[in-house]
Motif scaffolding. Structure first.
Motif, short mmCIF file in Angstrom:
data_model
loop_
_atom_site.label_atom_id
_atom_site.label_comp_id
_atom_site.label_asym_id
_atom_site.label_seq_id
_atom_site.Cartn_x
_atom_site.Cartn_y
_atom_site.Cartn_z
N ILE A 168 0.84 -1.20 0.00
CA ILE A 168 0.00 0.00 0.00
C ILE A 168 0.87 1.25 0.00
O ILE A 168 0.62 2.21 -0.74
CB ILE A 168 -0.94 -0.01 1.23
CG1 ILE A 168 -2.01 -1.10 1.08
CG2 ILE A 168 -1.60 1.35 1.42
CD1 ILE A 168 -2.86 -1.31 2.32
N ALA A 169 1.93 1.24 0.83
CA ALA A 169 2.84 2.38 0.89
C ALA A 169 3.51 2.61 -0.46
O ALA A 169 3.68 3.75 -0.91
CB ALA A 169 3.89 2.16 1.98
N ALA A 170 3.88 1.51 -1.13
CA ALA A 170 4.54 1.63 -2.44
C ALA A 170 3.59 2.22 -3.48
O ALA A 170 4.02 2.95 -4.38
CB ALA A 170 5.05 0.27 -2.88
N CYS A 171 2.29 1.91 -3.38
CA CYS A 171 1.32 2.47 -4.32
C CYS A 171 1.25 3.99 -4.21
O CYS A 171 1.00 4.69 -5.21
CB CYS A 171 -0.07 1.88 -4.06
SG CYS A 171 -0.25 0.16 -4.57
N SER A 172 1.44 4.52 -3.00
CA SER A 172 1.31 5.96 -2.80
C SER A 172 2.55 6.72 -3.24
O SER A 172 2.50 7.94 -3.37
CB SER A 172 1.03 6.26 -1.33
OG SER A 172 2.13 5.91 -0.52
N GLY A 173 3.66 6.02 -3.49
CA GLY A 173 4.87 6.69 -3.96
C GLY A 173 6.12 6.06 -3.38
O GLY A 173 6.05 5.16 -2.52
N PRO A 174 7.31 6.47 -3.84
CA PRO A 174 8.57 5.91 -3.34
C PRO A 174 8.71 6.13 -1.83
O PRO A 174 8.20 7.12 -1.29
CB PRO A 174 9.64 6.69 -4.11
CG PRO A 174 8.94 7.19 -5.33
CD PRO A 174 7.53 7.47 -4.90
N PHE A 175 9.37 5.19 -1.15
CA PHE A 175 9.56 5.31 0.30
C PHE A 175 10.95 4.87 0.69
O PHE A 175 11.60 4.09 -0.01
CB PHE A 175 8.51 4.49 1.07
CG PHE A 175 8.59 2.99 0.83
CD1 PHE A 175 9.45 2.19 1.58
CD2 PHE A 175 7.81 2.39 -0.15
CE1 PHE A 175 9.52 0.81 1.37
CE2 PHE A 175 7.88 1.01 -0.38
CZ PHE A 175 8.74 0.22 0.38
N GLU A 176 11.39 5.39 1.83
CA GLU A 176 12.67 4.98 2.40
C GLU A 176 12.39 3.90 3.43
O GLU A 176 11.52 4.05 4.29
CB GLU A 176 13.35 6.18 3.06
CG GLU A 176 14.87 6.03 3.25
CD GLU A 176 15.21 5.23 4.48
OE1 GLU A 176 16.13 4.39 4.42
OE2 GLU A 176 14.54 5.43 5.50
N ALA A 177 13.09 2.78 3.36
CA ALA A 177 12.79 1.62 4.19
C ALA A 177 12.86 1.94 5.68
O ALA A 177 11.98 1.53 6.46
CB ALA A 177 13.74 0.46 3.85
N GLY A 178 13.86 2.68 6.10
CA GLY A 178 14.00 3.02 7.51
C GLY A 178 12.84 3.85 8.02
O GLY A 178 12.34 3.64 9.14
N ASP A 179 12.38 4.80 7.19
CA ASP A 179 11.24 5.64 7.59
C ASP A 179 9.97 4.80 7.72
O ASP A 179 9.18 4.99 8.66
CB ASP A 179 11.01 6.75 6.56
CG ASP A 179 12.13 7.79 6.57
OD1 ASP A 179 12.90 7.82 7.55
OD2 ASP A 179 12.24 8.55 5.58
#
Length: 805
Positions: free
Chosen positions: A394-405
């Motif tokens: 779901i997080a990936a669908c909303s846009g790029p993310f940093e794993a630690g965050d």
């Protein structure tokens, strides 16, 4: 401190109402990071949750989304919208309220994202979907509060875990977001508060005046309850008399099939043609809505229902609740009782109807627990990782993310506060590649890491497919039921397995009507009307409740006390006879009876561990007996006992209850069993490995089962330590087979086993011989019976002495 604005105070005054102390407390602590309000049903807790929102918007009007309300039921969201609009309109407040669920039209959903209302009422699934969009930061900009209604109903399921992860995402988008939990039935307020807390900020608990105790008793019937079964047909005349004496009666059942049977029999006995309806989750939505509207309008005298009417919806002038069948769980019973006299400081009125003789004992124990305010609940472990995998997607669908965050965000959610980085990375790797055994297949290559270290979808187009499969509710595979030759009007749905068992001309019950199966066309069960015939019963999907640990222990203490003054004479005499012939089970001990019956050796284990655990005990005990050459032939289980029959008597049953051997036997049995495959299918669907929706079309149960079984067999052979295999083992042990309660039973009992050898059936074991659902054991006993039969035939024919015979 937030004050009630004049417009709202005038509204209260015009109705002659006063702000309750707990509602005032919610205003006073409106700026707390997290609040949990526990208030009785009818105590205005939903209004208490919204008062700070209404006050803030009345004093400082603004645009955009201010408050998000999350509830377990779509119908609850719609009901709250109707009730909330009343003070808004009558107080002249410039506030727009809308609901967003699976029933909301797509056009309105698009408009809500572009122009959100001040207050949005939704469900965990719809909220998770909203957080998956790229424009989520814009939609939720300015969000101030989240209200989780009926939080107890979410705290015990994966829907609650999904919701808490969604709240962690919202908190990242809206720092300072305030959280509010509302419930009438929380057995452990601190545990729920910890779940709701925005770590490391604490959650404050507000306890309202609980009000008067409910008026609750067992319904007296002329006929004694039967020895087994769940239909409660003996109580139909007495239930009808109660319906006649009250304005509106809710008649709750634990399963949808039981509700259908009871409604049918109640209607046949309804000589006065009282308006009676039926409501459960397998009925067509339009039919449910018609029943709901009739309830609100006061047009129905009784409604036979299931958990679909459990929660805090104000269904008109209900003045009596009847619970048919043992409630299994005190907290659920309290919730259902609260549907009657839905007013503050007005006692709810309820009657319990035991469906069989043993349920008389359980109903008495439940009555005592309600009067003692002793709610039950099973402790939950850490947040499940299949839900965590879905949240990563779901997080990936909303846009790029940093794993630690993202890891830090997830740990701010109560169920995942103890999540290790290794566990998180394990889930991230699975979401990215499918895991070691599946990494060669493109369809499971879903995420990639960019040069700047951020993770994103490998193919942006996959976001649509991920969104189509968001959710943790795993419905049993069902098929729609429609009339044939009547424009195809829908009636509801039945399980695929039940539909597959039908042949043309078969009849079954749905929506209180007897229908005739005509055929299956384009995955739709087509039926015609067929009144007056004896129907089959649709095996509706839905929860099969197990008696809670606390209620079981209360029953054992009742046995030990010997005080059965609250029981009807027939049940008290039954227990007295059991004590005379054998003995009664006791807390901290395990009663096992052995005796011959019908040419077989019988063993009864009174574990009081709940139906799933007793079923599991039957499986692994018969497996151990088979290994020891004791030739078991089958078993049957209830919430309280397991009956095993076979060819040989068990000398010392204590040797069967070594916990290590039981666990090893279960592991071996589970590995290739359908239980594991079913559990794998559910977890793999939640984690995103298996898609139920593809291109807007839902796969059939058979298609999904085939693909999941192939995956399971592949992983079992080539990657048995795959993340999903580990999740599946944990889920099966905790859920379907409930081995934790077998462990608890063994730890509680130790070596304190009371083995009573009898010459005939004991009174307490007699109902087990009438119980349906017997499970055969195919093994050594079959071979010996065959040999004995051959020997008998040879002897009868005179050939026994001939060489080679």
């Amino acid at each position: 401190m937030l004050e009630l604005p004049p417009s709202l105070q005038n509204w209260f005054d015009a109705r002659g109402w006063h702000v309750h102390p707990h509602q005032r407390a919610m205003l006073e602590r409106a700026n707390a990071p997290a609040l949990l309000l526990i208030a009785p049903t009818g105590g205005g807790k939903t209004l208490a949750g919204f008062l700070p929102t209404l006050s803030e918007l009345a004093q400082a009007p603004r645009g955009g989304l201010h408050t998000l309300h999350v509830s377990p039921l779509k119908a609850l969201a719609a009901d709250i919208r109707r009730n909330l609009n009343l003070p808004i309109e009558e107080a002249g407040l410039p506030i727009r309220v809308e609901d967003r669920t699976g029933d909301t039209p797509a056009s309105r959903k698009r408009r809500q994202r572009a122009d959100p209302p001040h207050i949005l009422l939704t469900t965990p699934e719809s909220l998770a979907l909203l957080t998956s969009y790229e424009d989520a930061p814009r939609m939720f900009a300015g969000l101030q509060r989240v209200i989780v209604d009926e939080i107890h109903a979410l705290a015990e399921s994966k829907r609650g875990d999904q919701l808490m992860l969604a709240l962690a995402r919202l908190n990242a988008l809206c720092p300072g977001l305030r959280r509010v939990g509302l419930s009438a039935t929380v057995e452990d307020p601190r545990a729920v508060a910890s779940l709701l807390a925005r770590h490391p900020d604490p959650c404050e608990i507000i306890l309202a005046d609980p009000g008067p105790d409910p008026d609750i008793s067992m319904l007296q019937t002329e006929a004694a309850p039967p020895w087994s079964g769940g239909g409660a047909a003996h109580a139909i005349p007495a239930v009808l008399e109660q319906v006649k004496k009250h304005k509106t009666t809710l008649i709750f059942h634990n399963t949808r099939a039981q509700a259908e049977i009871f409604f049918h029999k109640l209607w046949l006995a309804n000589d006065d043609s009282l308006p009676i309806g039926i409501h459960h989750g397998s009925l067509d939505r339009a039919q449910r809505e018609r029943v709901e509207a009739a309830m609100v309008a006061g047009q129905l005298r009784a409604i036979v229902c299931t958990g679909s009417l459990d929660l805090g919806i104000d269904w008109g002038d209900v003045d009596l609740v009847i619970q048919v069948g043992a409630p299994k769980n005190v907290k659920r019973l309290v919730q259902r009782i609260g549907r009657a006299n839905h007013r503050y400081n007005a006692p709810s009125k309820a009657l319990l109807v035991p469906a069989n003789r043993f349920e008389v004992v359980e109903c008495l124990a439940a009555l005592e627990a309600v009067r003692a305010h002793d709610l039950d609940g099973e402790p939950r472990g850490p947040g499940p990782r299949d839900v965590l995998c879905q949240h990563i997607l779901i997080a990936a669908c909303s846009g790029p993310f940093e794993a630690g965050d993202l890891y830090d965000e997830m740990r701010s959610a109560g169920p995942y506060a103890d999540l290790t980085r290794e566990e998180f990375d394990d889930c991230l790797t699975f979401c990215a590649t499918g895991g070691y055994a599946l990494r060669a297949y493109d369809q499971w290559q879903r995420l990639k890491q960019r040069e700047d270290g951020l993770w994103q979808l490998r193919d942006p187009r996959s976001a649509v497919r991920i969104r189509q499969n968001i959710g943790t509710i795993q419905d049993t595979d069902t098929l729609k039921v429609r009339w044939r030759g009547r424009g195809g009007a829908p009636l509801g749905e039945v399980e695929e397995g039940f539909a597959a068992s039908l042949t043309a001309g078969d009849t079954f019950l749905i929506g209180g009507q007897i229908v005739r199966y005509e055929g299956l066309r384009e995955l739709v069960v087509q039926v015609s009307k067929d009144p007056g015939r004896k129907p089959k019963i649709a095996t509706f999907n839905g929860t099969k409740f197990a008696t809670s640990t606390q209620l079981s222990q209360r029953i054992l203490r009742m046995f030990q006390s010997g005080d059965w003054s609250g029981l009807p004479a027939h049940t008290a005499q039954w227990l007295e006879l059991q004590q005379k012939v054998s003995r009664l089970p006791q807390p901290g001990r395990l009663l096992i009876e052995t005796f011959p019956h019908d040419g077989r050796q019988q063993m009864v284990v009174y574990g009081f561990a709940g139906r799933n655990a007793q079923q599991t005990l039957g499986l692994i005990l018969t497996k151990r007996m088979e290994e020891m050459g004791l030739a078991p032939m089958g078993f049957v289980s209830t919430d309280y006992a397991t009956l095993i029959w076979g060819l040989d008597a068990v000398g010392d049953p204590a040797g069967l209850f070594d916990l290590g051997a039981l666990e090893a036997g279960l592991e071996g049995w589970l590995a290739g069993n359908a239980v594991m495959k079913r559990t794998f299918r559910a977890s793999a669907t939640i984690a995103g490995l298996i898609e139920r929706q593809l291109g807007g079309q839902r796969k059939t149960g058979r298609q999904a089962t085939m693909s999941s079984d192939i995956l399971y067999d592949t992983l079992l052979r080539y990657d048995p330590d795959h993340l999903l295999m580990r999740i599946t083992r944990a889920e099966a042990m905790r859920g379907l087979v409930d081995f934790s309660r077998v462990r608890e039973m063994c730890a509680r009992v130790g070596d304190r086993i009371d083995h009573v050898r009898l010459t005939r059936i004991s009174p307490l074991s007699a109902p087990l011989f009438l119980e349906p659902g017997r499970v055969p054991v195919n093994g050594l006993a079959d071979e010996r019976i065959l040999e004995e039969e051959v020997t008998r035939l040879l002897n009868e024919s005179g050939l026994a002495g001939i060489d080679g015979a």
